[in-house]
Every structure is written in structure tokens, then in C-alpha cells.
Enzyme design. Structure first.
Site, short mmCIF file in Angstrom:
data_model
loop_
_atom_site.label_atom_id
_atom_site.label_comp_id
_atom_site.label_asym_id
_atom_site.label_seq_id
_atom_site.Cartn_x
_atom_site.Cartn_y
_atom_site.Cartn_z
N TYR A 29 41.84 29.43 50.53
CA TYR A 29 41.15 30.58 49.94
C TYR A 29 40.08 31.02 50.96
O TYR A 29 39.37 30.18 51.51
CB TYR A 29 40.54 30.18 48.60
CG TYR A 29 39.49 31.15 48.12
CD1 TYR A 29 39.80 32.49 47.94
CD2 TYR A 29 38.19 30.74 47.88
CE1 TYR A 29 38.83 33.39 47.52
CE2 TYR A 29 37.22 31.63 47.46
CZ TYR A 29 37.55 32.96 47.29
OH TYR A 29 36.59 33.84 46.89
N LYS A 49 40.55 30.09 37.16
CA LYS A 49 41.94 30.56 37.23
C LYS A 49 42.75 30.00 36.06
O LYS A 49 42.48 30.31 34.93
CB LYS A 49 42.51 30.19 38.60
CG LYS A 49 41.59 30.59 39.78
CD LYS A 49 41.43 32.08 39.85
CE LYS A 49 40.53 32.66 40.91
NZ LYS A 49 39.45 31.95 41.49
C1 3LM Z 1 41.15 34.79 44.63
N1 3LM Z 1 39.99 32.69 44.51
O1 3LM Z 1 41.36 35.90 44.14
P1 3LM Z 1 35.54 30.51 42.31
N2 3LM Z 1 39.89 27.78 45.52
C2 3LM Z 1 40.91 28.64 45.38
C3 3LM Z 1 40.66 29.96 44.96
O2 3LM Z 1 41.70 30.79 44.83
C4 3LM Z 1 39.33 30.36 44.67
C5 3LM Z 1 38.29 29.43 44.83
C6 3LM Z 1 38.61 28.13 45.24
C7 3LM Z 1 39.91 34.03 44.29
C8 3LM Z 1 38.79 34.59 43.82
S1 3LM Z 1 37.85 36.38 45.58
C9 3LM Z 1 36.40 37.29 45.49
C10 3LM Z 1 38.30 35.95 43.93
C11 3LM Z 1 42.29 28.21 45.70
C12 3LM Z 1 39.01 31.75 44.24
C13 3LM Z 1 36.86 29.78 44.50
O3 3LM Z 1 34.23 30.16 42.94
O4 3LM Z 1 35.66 29.99 40.92
O5 3LM Z 1 35.85 31.98 42.46
O6 3LM Z 1 36.67 29.69 43.13
O7 3LM Z 1 41.95 34.24 45.43
#
Ligand code: 3LM
Length: 392
Positions: free
Chosen positions: A111, A206
Site C-alpha cells: 500500500y 477494509k
Molecule cells: C487503499 N489502503 O485504498 P488505514 N494496508 C493496506 C491498505 O490497503 C491500507 C492500509 C494498510 C487504502 C486506503 S488511501 C488514501 C485509502 C494493505 C489502506 C492503511 O490507515 O486504515 O487507511 O490503512 O488502498
């Protein structure tokens, strides 16, 4: 809750029974910042860690604790620790377990936010971060200073599969720990600890939450490491999950198995139909032509997740396709019951810059579909009309 019960039973029951104070059947939202500890001697014992108990919600809270226990039960680990977001969880792991002079290796892509955290922040503190192309590359480059190896499987957004057992053995051989971001698989499909992972983290935002209404994170692993994370990464940095968010996550996780079945079935159907056209590059581990298909069959419980990516060739075509979709809301995030669509190179992974994006295969034509639980035939009809509008 008896941990020998099957997954679906644990998804419903683990982490909470009737509330001991009131008999409440649903987990109450303990909306309190602090807890009276009775007398000064008990306060001293609680703060010294000699007695377990809730005393301040930055460190622990009953609703949050129920979420942690449910997740630990589903991942099959000794314990789990909740955070305010996936990034909060990742930061706490890194700040707690690393010191100046250490190295972190990662398998790309990750990510974009995680890769940014590793590459932008850690070098400022004298920590070397390097990318391994694949497990074989890792083999020759791990040193006694490598503390952590970090990966996602399937990866965001190219759905690359990595052999967890192979990397766990390599990491352990060098004295390093393996951290697996299990956001895309969820414990319903893959339980990385069974393959040797030391820490398993999630963006709980998610699939764990599943309804697009909460931001949260969690780390699962052995009790001693998680106590270290609680007393340092959580206590000192303070990215704590709130009780309302924990309640939403608890509620969402009860249906994780049912939702995942629907996500996986819809994504599989869409991936197969996209691939059958023969004119688009389709990324889905359930397709026999996917390079990680055999591994996915061994590592993912015979189901392959709810994310499908496809390459429409260039940015203009990707843009036309995304703008034409009706049922897929154009938005970042994933794992929601509602279908979402995004363009990783210009959004979630944009910070990485063009050169790194191309090296990771996050090309300008790449679109990521988070397949929701709507009727797959309606989703397919939407995709077909959007492809026509993009003249594909
Ligand atoms: C996305 N992803 O749209 P949070 N690890 C993985 C992730 O996909 C994500 C995180 C950690 C997305 C978020 S982008 C502005 C939106 C595999 C997040 C981070 O801190 O809960 O967003 O997780 O791919």
C-alpha cells in the site's frame, strides 16, 4: 469462547459474552476516557503492570478489548492490539521494534502509505530500508541487522502472491521477524501465523469492518510482543482505537465469513469474464494464468479475495472506464459491501512517483475494483457498459 470452535462460530462469538455488569447481549460501547481504580495501591499496581485492568482508554478499553480478542481468535494468535488506523498499527510496530542502525526489508508493492512510511520516515532515524524483488533476492541480502521483513499477499494493487512459509523461514534464518499485512486476504482466507508470520497487521477499515463506516487498525501476534507494543507504540504514540469504532468492527466481523464468500464469488466471476475477452490484462489470483495461482490455492483457502485489477492500456482509457461506472463508486479504500473503483497510480500510490510505480507494475492504465456484495450480474453489466464507453 472456546477457540476450538470453527471459524464462523468464532467470528460471531469470540471476544465477548453477556456483559457481566448488565447482562447486555450486544457488546456495550464503553464511552469513557478513564476508569476509577478504587484505591491508591491498586492504581500503583495497575500502572506498574502488576495487575491487569482498564485504567485509561488510550491504553485499553473493554469494547476495544473485545475487538482485539475476536481478531486474535480469528488469526489464531495469542493476542491482538487495536489502533486508530492501519497506518497507526504500522507506525507502532516500526517505532516499537526498531532502533537506529537496524534494517527493514520489504517486498513490493505495498500500500502506498506503508511504503511511504518506510521510505520517507525511517531513514530519518538511521534505519535502512530496502526493497527485495522477490524471496530469492531477499535470501542473498538479509543481514544480522535486518530486524523486520514486511509484505502483503495479495499485494495492493497488483495482487502479487508471496510464499509466506518461504519468507518466514528466510527471515527467521537471519534473526528477523516477518510482518504480514493481511488486509487483502483477511483471516477467513489466510492466517499468516500458520505459515510462520510473527506479526499480522490489518487496515481494519477494509474487510474487517466491511461497511465503509470506520477507520481502524490491528496487529495480531504473540502476547509478549503485543504487550511491548501496547506499552510503547500504543501508549507513547497514542493512535488508539475508540470504543465506537471497536463496536462497529465487532459488529462487522460477525459477518466476515459470509461477506467474504460473496466478495470472492463476485470477484471471481468478474475476473473470469474480463479475462475471457482476451484483450485486457487482468490481475486476479483465482485465474489459472495468474503467476501466483498455485500458491494462492495453497495459501488462500481455495478462494481468492474480492479485489480485481485490470490494465486498460493507458490513463485516458482508465479514466473513461472509471468515469462511466455507475455501481462502482469511484473512491479509495476497499473491502466495503458496496463496490468501489480506483486508479492506484494517481491516488493511493501516487506518492511513490512514476519510476517506482512503473517498477512495481502500477501502470497508468491500471484500475482497481473492490467487488462488493451486490449481485455479480449487475456489477458485470455495469463493467460491460463502462468498457464500451471506454471503447474497449
Ligand atoms: C487503499 N489502503 O485504498 P488505514 N494496508 C493496506 C491498505 O490497503 C491500507 C492500509 C494498510 C487504502 C486506503 S488511501 C488514501 C485509502 C494493505 C489502506 C492503511 O490507515 O486504515 O487507511 O490503512 O488502498
Amino acid at each position: 469462547m472456546d477457540n476450538s470452535a470453527r471459524f464462523r462460530t468464532r467470528a460471531v462469538h469470540a471476544g465477548h459474552g453477556l456483559d457481566p455488569a448488565t447482562g447486555a447481549h450486544a457488546m456495550p460501547i464503553y464511552a469513557t476516557s478513564t476508569f476509577g481504580y478504587g484505591d491508591a495501591a491498586r492504581g500503583q499496581r495497575l500502572f506498574a503492570g502488576e495487575e491487569q485492568g482498564h485504567f485509561y482508554s488510550r491504553l485499553s478499553n473493554p469494547t476495544v478489548r473485545a475487538f482485539e480478542e475476536k481478531l486474535a481468535s480469528l488469526e489464531g494468535t495469542e493476542d491482538a492490539l487495536a489502533f486508530a488506523s492501519g497506518m497507526g498499527a504500522a507506525s507502532a510496530i516500526l517505532l516499537t521494534l526498531l532502533r537506529s542502525g537496524d534494517e527493514v526489508a520489504f517486498l513490493a508493492p505495498l500500500y502506498g502509505g506503508t511504503e511511504g512510511l518506510l521510505q520517507d520516515m525511517l531513514p530519518k532515524f538511521g534505519i535502512r530500508v530496502w526493497e527485495a524483488k522477490d524471496p530469492a533476492d531477499l535470501r542473498g541480502r538479509l543481514t544480522d541487522r535486518t530486524r523486520l521483513v514486511w509484505l502483503e499477499t495479495p499485494s495492493n494493487p497488483t495482487l502479487r502472491l508471496t510464499d509466506l512459509r518461504e519468507v518466514a523461514d528466510l527471515a527467521h534464518g537471519a534473526g528477523a521477524r516477518l510482518v504480514v499485512d493481511n488486509t487483502f486476504s483477511t483471516p477467513y482466507l489466510t492466517r499468516p501465523a500458520e505459515f510462520g508470520a510473527d506479526l499480522v497487521m490489518h487496515s481494519a477499515t477494509k474487510y474487517l469492518g466491511g461497511h465503509g463506516d470506520v477507520i481502524g487498525g490491528v496487529v495480531a501476534g504473540d502476547a509478549a510482543t503485543l504487550l511491548d507494543l501496547r506499552l510503547h507504540g500504543l501508549r507513547h504514540v497514542g493512535a488508539s482505537l475508540g470504543p465506537f469504532e471497536a463496536y462497529l468492527l465487532l459488529r462487522g466481523m460477525k459477518t466476515l465469513p459470509l461477506r467474504m464468500e460473496a466478495h470472492c464469488a463476485g470477484a471471481h466471476l468478474i475476473a473470469e469474464r474480463l479475462a475471457a475477452r482476451g484483450d485486457l490484462k487482468v490481475y486476479y489470483p483465482g485465474l489459472p494464468e495468474h503467476p501466483g495461482h498455485d500458491l494462492a490455492r495453497r495459501q488462500m483457502s481455495g478462494r481468492f479475495g474480492g479485489i480485481v485489477s485490470l490494465d486498460l492500456g493507458d490513463f485516458a482509457a482508465a479514466q473513461q472506464f472509471l468515469d462511466a461506472l455507475q455501481l462502482f463508486t469511484q473512491a479509495v479504500s476497499l473491502g466495503d459491501v458496496e463496490s468501489l473503483s480506483s486508479h492506484p497510480a494517481s491516488t493511493t500510490h501516487q506518492l511513490l512517483g512514476e519510476e517506482v510505480l512503473n517498477a512495481h507494475g502500477i501502470v497508468p492504465g491500471l484500475v482497481r475494483l473492490s467487488v462488493g456484495i451486490e449481485d455479480p450480474e449487475d456489477l458485470w453489466a455495469d463493467i460491460e457498459q463502462a468498457l464500451r464507453q471506454a471503447r474497449r
